[in-house]
Design a protein around this motif. Structure first.
Motif, PDB file in Angstrom:
ATOM      1  N   ARG A  19       0.808  -1.229   0.000  1.00 30.81           N
ATOM      2  CA  ARG A  19       0.000   0.000   0.000  1.00 30.81           C
ATOM      3  C   ARG A  19       0.837   1.274   0.000  1.00 30.81           C
ATOM      4  O   ARG A  19       0.287   2.376  -0.051  1.00 30.81           O
TER       5      ARG A  19
ATOM      6  N   PRO B   3      -3.915   4.057   2.041  1.00 33.66           N
ATOM      7  CA  PRO B   3      -4.963   3.052   1.838  1.00 33.66           C
ATOM      8  C   PRO B   3      -4.868   1.947   2.888  1.00 33.66           C
ATOM      9  O   PRO B   3      -3.824   1.774   3.516  1.00 33.66           O
ATOM     10  N   ALA B   4      -5.973   1.207   3.054  1.00 35.28           N
ATOM     11  CA  ALA B   4      -5.945   0.043   3.936  1.00 35.28           C
ATOM     12  C   ALA B   4      -4.994  -0.992   3.330  1.00 35.28           C
ATOM     13  O   ALA B   4      -4.774  -1.016   2.114  1.00 35.28           O
ATOM     14  N   PHE B   6      -3.431  -4.353   1.819  1.00 37.03           N
ATOM     15  CA  PHE B   6      -3.972  -5.357   0.890  1.00 37.03           C
ATOM     16  C   PHE B   6      -2.844  -6.267   0.428  1.00 37.03           C
ATOM     17  O   PHE B   6      -1.664  -5.928   0.582  1.00 37.03           O
ATOM     18  N   ASP B  27     -13.422 -10.190  -2.937  1.00 33.15           N
ATOM     19  CA  ASP B  27     -12.374  -9.552  -2.125  1.00 33.15           C
ATOM     20  C   ASP B  27     -11.302  -8.894  -2.981  1.00 33.15           C
ATOM     21  O   ASP B  27     -10.428  -8.207  -2.461  1.00 33.15           O
ATOM     22  N   MET B  41      -9.161   4.198  -2.920  1.00 32.44           N
ATOM     23  CA  MET B  41      -8.542   3.430  -1.832  1.00 32.44           C
ATOM     24  C   MET B  41      -7.918   4.364  -0.803  1.00 32.44           C
ATOM     25  O   MET B  41      -7.949   4.100   0.395  1.00 32.44           O
ATOM     26  N   LYS B  42      -7.346   5.481  -1.269  1.00 31.60           N
ATOM     27  CA  LYS B  42      -6.755   6.442  -0.335  1.00 31.60           C
ATOM     28  C   LYS B  42      -7.836   7.070   0.552  1.00 31.60           C
ATOM     29  O   LYS B  42      -7.606   7.357   1.716  1.00 31.60           O
ATOM     30  N   ARG B  44     -10.407   5.531   1.344  1.00 31.22           N
ATOM     31  CA  ARG B  44     -11.004   4.339   1.980  1.00 31.22           C
ATOM     32  C   ARG B  44     -12.469   4.156   1.599  1.00 31.22           C
ATOM     33  O   ARG B  44     -13.265   3.596   2.367  1.00 31.22           O
ATOM     34  N   SER B  47     -11.713  -0.602  -0.058  1.00 31.33           N
ATOM     35  CA  SER B  47     -10.651  -1.244   0.730  1.00 31.33           C
ATOM     36  C   SER B  47     -10.566  -2.719   0.358  1.00 31.33           C
ATOM     37  O   SER B  47     -10.850  -3.599   1.188  1.00 31.33           O
ATOM     38  N   ALA B  49      -9.281  -6.412  -0.163  1.00 26.46           N
ATOM     39  CA  ALA B  49      -8.263  -7.196   0.548  1.00 26.46           C
ATOM     40  C   ALA B  49      -7.162  -7.625  -0.410  1.00 26.46           C
ATOM     41  O   ALA B  49      -6.033  -7.864  -0.002  1.00 26.46           O
TER      42      ALA B  49
END
Lengths: 156, 294
Positions: A19, B3-4, B6, B27, B41-42, B44, B47, B49
């Motif tokens: 990330r 981001p979360a 992954f 996912d 994604m930044k 959120r 998100s 996986a």
């Protein structure tokens, strides 16, 4: 994940989380801090670098995507202690005020002039339309790019 | 913004990619140009996986004519479309569109396939492809299928792609002798989404009547809109001023915009009317200017 890449011709590698954004790898892991982080939302272009020769916003690329790529940042513009004509142009024409957008402006203009060696003012304004100067100093930025175009073409 | 976390996958063949998507199901998200996915994604808002990066799969970036179609590989960057001589000379609707998507730096990564598969009603290619009568090629573990673009967008950010499928190609029927289009977008600034935008594609017959018509609308509804009634109003008719005006009114009626910072419902509907008329006039002008298959 181990990422291997080249920046300004020099090889680097680092073990990073998937990330991690490319701009953070460049600035915080490899400590090449000339590239700026501006809006962090893909708008401003302060983080623009070249990836395999094309300008990209490095806040919108994961570091792992740069695996095996050739990157270029402002640190690569100066050669043997001599500023690049674009850097000279930004100095001579007062192409920066606060300087925050400058690294992105330089890299976008660098790639643009390679493809368009004798651009019109409109061409330049089109090229930098994804790079924002919040001092709104566009007139002098355009002049700086024109200055570099003349110099690169072998003019005065 | 971070981001979360992954897991990152970088398959090098389509088979490997679809096998990953089959195993990971909902996912996983496919990473193409990343210019919409990474910002989401930044923030959120997404998100996943698992991220399946398809950029390392060779052979998915091309622009060529063959088998009766213009064929665009899904990984073709918007800047490649913008710089293509073939697109500039034969597909002005696509050329117009490629020039106004996001900004020049974003277009170096943003892909044509991603612009469609992301299915944001504010994206520009959906309307273009609706007007062009395109189809997309999807590859899954069981093989390939072709999806007409008119049945591709099923809701906001939703398509008829199955979770284990990858969009690999966009096909646009080769233009007839007198077939041209135009894309008109009003945006507050470079990089902003359209306040509204209209794609129009016309084919004129020997008598100058509209043989085929396609009209697509950007960012004036929950999905990209095909203005079918407006198309029908032009079909078989001379594209004179009265007919164009009538079609433009029908396109405005087909739009379902919501009010936001870019304008009120009334303003946006009227904008659709004005832009449709202008896009149609430009398409007619371009189609009339084509004498031979360039």
């Amino acid at each position: 994940m181990l990422v291997k890449l080249a920046i300004n011709g020099e090889k680097h590698q680092a073990d990073v989380e998937p990330r991690l954004l490319l701009v953070h790898m460049i600035r915080e892991v490899l400590r090449l801090t000339v590239t700026h982080i501006g809006c962090d939302t893909t708008h401003c272009g302060a983080c623009t670098i070249l990836m395999d020769g094309r300008p990209v916003k490095s806040c919108t690329v994961f570091a792992v995507q740069a695996q095996g790529k050739e990157l270029m940042t402002v640190e690569g513009l100066e050669q043997n202690g001599k500023l690049h004509p674009l850097q000279e142009g930004f100095m001579a024409e007062h192409g920066l005020q606060c300087g925050y957008c400058t690294p992105g402006m330089l890299m976008t203009s660098y790639a643009f002039l390679k493809k368009h060696p004798s651009p019109t003012e409109d061409d330049i304004r089109w090229a930098i339309s994804g790079n924002l100067c919040r001092c709104t100093g566009y007139v002098n930025i355009v002049k700086a790019v024109q200055h570099a175009a003349v110099k690169l073409a072998g003019g005065a | 913004m971070i981001p979360a976390a992954f897991d990152y996958h970088a398959p090098t063949t389509i088979g490997e990619a679809t096998a990953l998507l089959t195993r990971l199901g909902d996912d996983a998200k496919v990473l193409s140009g990343g210019q919409s996915l990474i910002p989401l994604m930044k923030l959120r808002l997404a998100s996943p996986a698992h991220v399946v990066d398809i950029n390392g799969i060779p052979g998915l970036a091309y622009i060529r004519e063959g088998e009766g179609f213009l064929r665009i590989g899904a990984l073709t960057r918007e800047s490649e479309l913008e710089e293509s001589e073939l697109i500039r000379t034969r597909y002005p609707l696509l050329h117009d569109t490629s020039k106004v998507i996001a900004d020049p730096v974003v277009r170096n990564l943003a892909t044509v396939g991603g612009n469609l598969a992301h299915a944001d009603p504010a994206n520009d290619h959906p309307a273009t492809m609706l007007a062009s009568g395109a189809e997309v090629v999807a590859v899954g573990p069981k093989g390939e299928r072709r999806i007409p673009i008119a049945s591709f967008f099923t809701g906001p950010f939703a398509t008829s792609l199955r979770p284990d499928e990858i969009l690999t190609e966009i096909r646009i029927p080769l233009p007839a002798a007198r077939s041209r289009g135009a894309y008109l977008k009003l945006e507050r600034k470079v990089g902003d989404f359209a306040t509204a935008a209209v794609a129009a594609q016309l084919t004129l017959d020997a008598g100058g009547r509209c043989e085929e018509v396609g009209i697509g609308l950007t960012n004036v509804g929950l999905t990209p809109i095909k203005a079918a009634k407006a198309e029908a109003a032009l079909k078989g008719k001379n594209p004179d001023e009265a007919t164009i005006k009538r079609a433009a009114e029908l396109a405005a009626e087909a739009s379902e915009p919501s009010a936001d910072l870019r304008g009120s419902v009334e303003y946006k509907k009227d904008l659709v009317r004005v832009l449709t008329a202008r896009a149609l006039r430009k398409a007619v002008e371009r189609a009339q200017g084509v004498t031979t298959r360039a």
